[in-house]
Design a protein around this motif. Structure first.
Motif, PDB file in Angstrom:
ATOM      1  N   GLY A  34      -3.943   0.554  -2.853  1.00 38.29           N
ATOM      2  CA  GLY A  34      -4.631   0.636  -1.573  1.00 38.29           C
ATOM      3  C   GLY A  34      -5.026  -0.759  -1.111  1.00 38.29           C
ATOM      4  O   GLY A  34      -5.303  -1.650  -1.938  1.00 38.29           O
ATOM      5  N   THR A  35      -5.071  -0.966   0.189  1.00 37.15           N
ATOM      6  CA  THR A  35      -5.311  -2.298   0.759  1.00 37.15           C
ATOM      7  C   THR A  35      -6.659  -2.877   0.337  1.00 37.15           C
ATOM      8  O   THR A  35      -6.761  -4.042  -0.067  1.00 37.15           O
ATOM      9  N   GLU A  36      -7.726  -2.080   0.420  1.00 35.69           N
ATOM     10  CA  GLU A  36      -9.064  -2.589   0.099  1.00 35.69           C
ATOM     11  C   GLU A  36      -9.167  -3.024  -1.352  1.00 35.69           C
ATOM     12  O   GLU A  36      -9.729  -4.079  -1.663  1.00 35.69           O
ATOM     13  N   ALA A  37      -8.610  -2.230  -2.260  1.00 34.57           N
ATOM     14  CA  ALA A  37      -8.679  -2.564  -3.687  1.00 34.57           C
ATOM     15  C   ALA A  37      -7.905  -3.839  -3.981  1.00 34.57           C
ATOM     16  O   ALA A  37      -8.356  -4.680  -4.778  1.00 34.57           O
ATOM     17  N   VAL A  38      -6.759  -4.000  -3.329  1.00 34.73           N
ATOM     18  CA  VAL A  38      -5.968  -5.213  -3.545  1.00 34.73           C
ATOM     19  C   VAL A  38      -6.762  -6.444  -3.126  1.00 34.73           C
ATOM     20  O   VAL A  38      -6.806  -7.451  -3.841  1.00 34.73           O
ATOM     21  N   GLU A  39      -7.406  -6.363  -1.969  1.00 34.47           N
ATOM     22  CA  GLU A  39      -8.187  -7.502  -1.488  1.00 34.47           C
ATOM     23  C   GLU A  39      -9.359  -7.820  -2.429  1.00 34.47           C
ATOM     24  O   GLU A  39      -9.661  -8.984  -2.691  1.00 34.47           O
ATOM     25  N   LYS A  40      -9.989  -6.792  -2.953  1.00 31.99           N
ATOM     26  CA  LYS A  40     -11.090  -7.017  -3.893  1.00 31.99           C
ATOM     27  C   LYS A  40     -10.589  -7.676  -5.178  1.00 31.99           C
ATOM     28  O   LYS A  40     -11.214  -8.601  -5.698  1.00 31.99           O
ATOM     29  N   ALA A  92       4.273  -1.717 -11.347  1.00 34.76           N
ATOM     30  CA  ALA A  92       3.500  -0.529 -11.712  1.00 34.76           C
ATOM     31  C   ALA A  92       2.922  -0.678 -13.114  1.00 34.76           C
ATOM     32  O   ALA A  92       1.759  -0.321 -13.363  1.00 34.76           O
ATOM     33  N   MET A  93       3.721  -1.224 -14.031  1.00 38.29           N
ATOM     34  CA  MET A  93       3.234  -1.430 -15.395  1.00 38.29           C
ATOM     35  C   MET A  93       2.157  -2.510 -15.438  1.00 38.29           C
ATOM     36  O   MET A  93       1.209  -2.427 -16.224  1.00 38.29           O
ATOM     37  N   ALA A  94       2.282  -3.513 -14.574  1.00 37.89           N
ATOM     38  CA  ALA A  94       1.266  -4.568 -14.511  1.00 37.89           C
ATOM     39  C   ALA A  94      -0.064  -4.001 -14.025  1.00 37.89           C
ATOM     40  O   ALA A  94      -1.131  -4.294 -14.588  1.00 37.89           O
ATOM     41  N   VAL A  95      -0.025  -3.183 -12.989  1.00 35.86           N
ATOM     42  CA  VAL A  95      -1.248  -2.574 -12.451  1.00 35.86           C
ATOM     43  C   VAL A  95      -1.891  -1.669 -13.500  1.00 35.86           C
ATOM     44  O   VAL A  95      -3.114  -1.668 -13.687  1.00 35.86           O
ATOM     45  N   GLN A  96      -1.066  -0.894 -14.199  1.00 32.16           N
ATOM     46  CA  GLN A  96      -1.591  -0.024 -15.251  1.00 32.16           C
ATOM     47  C   GLN A  96      -2.263  -0.845 -16.350  1.00 32.16           C
ATOM     48  O   GLN A  96      -3.339  -0.488 -16.839  1.00 32.16           O
ATOM     49  N   ASP A 147       3.347  -5.401  -0.415  1.00 33.91           N
ATOM     50  CA  ASP A 147       3.617  -4.021  -0.013  1.00 33.91           C
ATOM     51  C   ASP A 147       3.547  -3.066  -1.205  1.00 33.91           C
ATOM     52  O   ASP A 147       2.990  -1.964  -1.110  1.00 33.91           O
ATOM     53  N   ALA A 148       4.123  -3.483  -2.346  1.00 33.31           N
ATOM     54  CA  ALA A 148       4.090  -2.637  -3.540  1.00 33.31           C
ATOM     55  C   ALA A 148       2.655  -2.472  -4.048  1.00 33.31           C
ATOM     56  O   ALA A 148       2.239  -1.370  -4.416  1.00 33.31           O
ATOM     57  N   GLY A 161      -2.033   9.898  -5.783  1.00 40.61           N
ATOM     58  CA  GLY A 161      -1.554  10.919  -6.700  1.00 40.61           C
ATOM     59  C   GLY A 161      -0.069  10.873  -6.973  1.00 40.61           C
ATOM     60  O   GLY A 161       0.467  11.714  -7.712  1.00 40.61           O
ATOM     61  N   LYS A 162       0.634   9.897  -6.417  1.00 38.42           N
ATOM     62  CA  LYS A 162       2.076   9.777  -6.637  1.00 38.42           C
ATOM     63  C   LYS A 162       2.336   9.225  -8.034  1.00 38.42           C
ATOM     64  O   LYS A 162       1.769   8.212  -8.436  1.00 38.42           O
TER      65      LYS A 162
END
Length: 328
Positions: free
Chosen positions: A199-205, A145-149, A192-193, A106-107
């Motif tokens: 979240g760790t799990e989503a990044v790994e997926k 952040a813009m890349a993830v979005q 880390d970013a 939620g940040k």
């Protein structure tokens, strides 16, 4: 010129704007060469016509900020003055509403300075952006952040994050483990970013499915990167040849952000950095934008900006001394 008056009706907003002991008004006085006299919620502004007009604009911006419930700090006042002097009032107002990405916790990730807002807008509207500035200015953090979005909005199919592993050099072969283990320390800040954003799990997926790739710069050679959001971090440590190689990997449907700090080059003596040269070479190419951030955009501990400014003064003095010593 006779004094002019500026007023605000909201007592709480006025208190926030003026600051403890009217210290924010003192900042404005020194910055714009005016005299401000506060009586209740009314300020009398003494100065030249131009200074009075600029002061009114600064107070208007701060009033909007305070009325929106945002805390008015010293850096907020500095930013409002900077916006009026530089004509970037629109970007200042956008700081109230701009959210780049909201994390799983939620940040809200948002630009915190006018320079960062200009940088975000550049990334949004240009295919290739150079973000150049000192540590703590949010160059990589906001770009990621813009890349993830963009990935979550299906604007791109994958994120590619890369860094030059300069410090490894010939020592890379002596480090334990496979190649991925050897270069991992140089890419850890990028992980880390991502963990914070997804979240760790989503990044790994995402990595398993090929939607996120983190690799050393050398791995980019010979590839065409289509439908990707590509970020080259620590680009001051890319050589001229590496930078040219990297920039020509740009494929269809892709966006590219190159970030770096010209004052922290770790390349061997005599090896030129490709970052600032690339920004100059491509300065007039359509679709390319270079944004220079400075100590005003540092969002870490306030002392960091002072440290950066002190080092710049010291290095400037040393450069001047060298020039004088070579004067015939």
């Amino acid at each position: 010129m006779p004094p002019i008056q500026w007023a605000i009706a909201d007592n709480h907003a006025a208190s926030a704007m003026f600051g403890p002991g009217d210290e924010h008004l003192t900042v404005i006085e020194h910055a714009l060469a005016v005299k401000l006299t506060a009586r209740g919620n009314i300020i009398a502004i003494s100065g030249t016509d131009d200074a009075q007009a600029k002061t009114q604009e600064v107070l208007d911006l701060l009033a909007e900020w305070a009325m929106a419930g945002q805390p008015v700090r010293r850096e907020t006042v500095d930013a409002a003055v900077y916006a009026v002097v530089d004509g970037t009032q629109r970007q200042f107002r956008h700081l109230l509403t701009e959210t780049v990405y909201t994390t799983t916790s939620g940040k809200a990730i948002r630009p915190k300075t006018i320079g960062q807002q200009i940088y975000v807008e550049a990334v949004r509207h240009h295919t290739l952006v150079f973000g150049i500035g000192p540590a703590g200015t949010g160059k990589t953090y906001l770009a990621m952040a813009m890349a993830v979005q963009a990935l979550k909005a299906h604007e791109v199919e994958r994120i590619i994050l890369t860094r030059p592993a300069v410090e490894a050099g010939e020592n890379l072969g002596f480090l334990p483990g496979a190649l991925e283990d050897k270069v991992d320390p140089y890419l850890r800040p990028l992980y880390d970013a991502l963990f914070e954003f997804l979240g760790t799990e989503a990044v790994e997926k995402y990595r398993e499915r090929g939607h996120i790739e983190i690799a050393p710069l050398a791995y980019m050679r010979g590839r065409s990167l289509n439908s990707s959001f590509i970020i080259l971090d620590e680009a001051q440590n890319a050589t001229y040849e590496q930078m040219k190689m990297f920039l020509t990997r740009l494929g269809y449907g892709s966006r590219m952000v190159v970030t770096g700090d010209e004052t922290q080059v770790d390349l061997p003596r005599g090896v030129r950095s490709g970052l600032s040269e690339a920004a100059r070479i491509l300065a007039h190419v359509t679709g390319v934008k270079s944004i220079w951030l400075d100590q005003r955009d540092v969002v870490r501990h306030p002392l960091v900006a002072e440290i950066i400014a002190a080092y710049r003064r010291y290095e400037g003095d040393k450069g001047a001394d060298r020039d004088e010593s070579h004067t015939p």
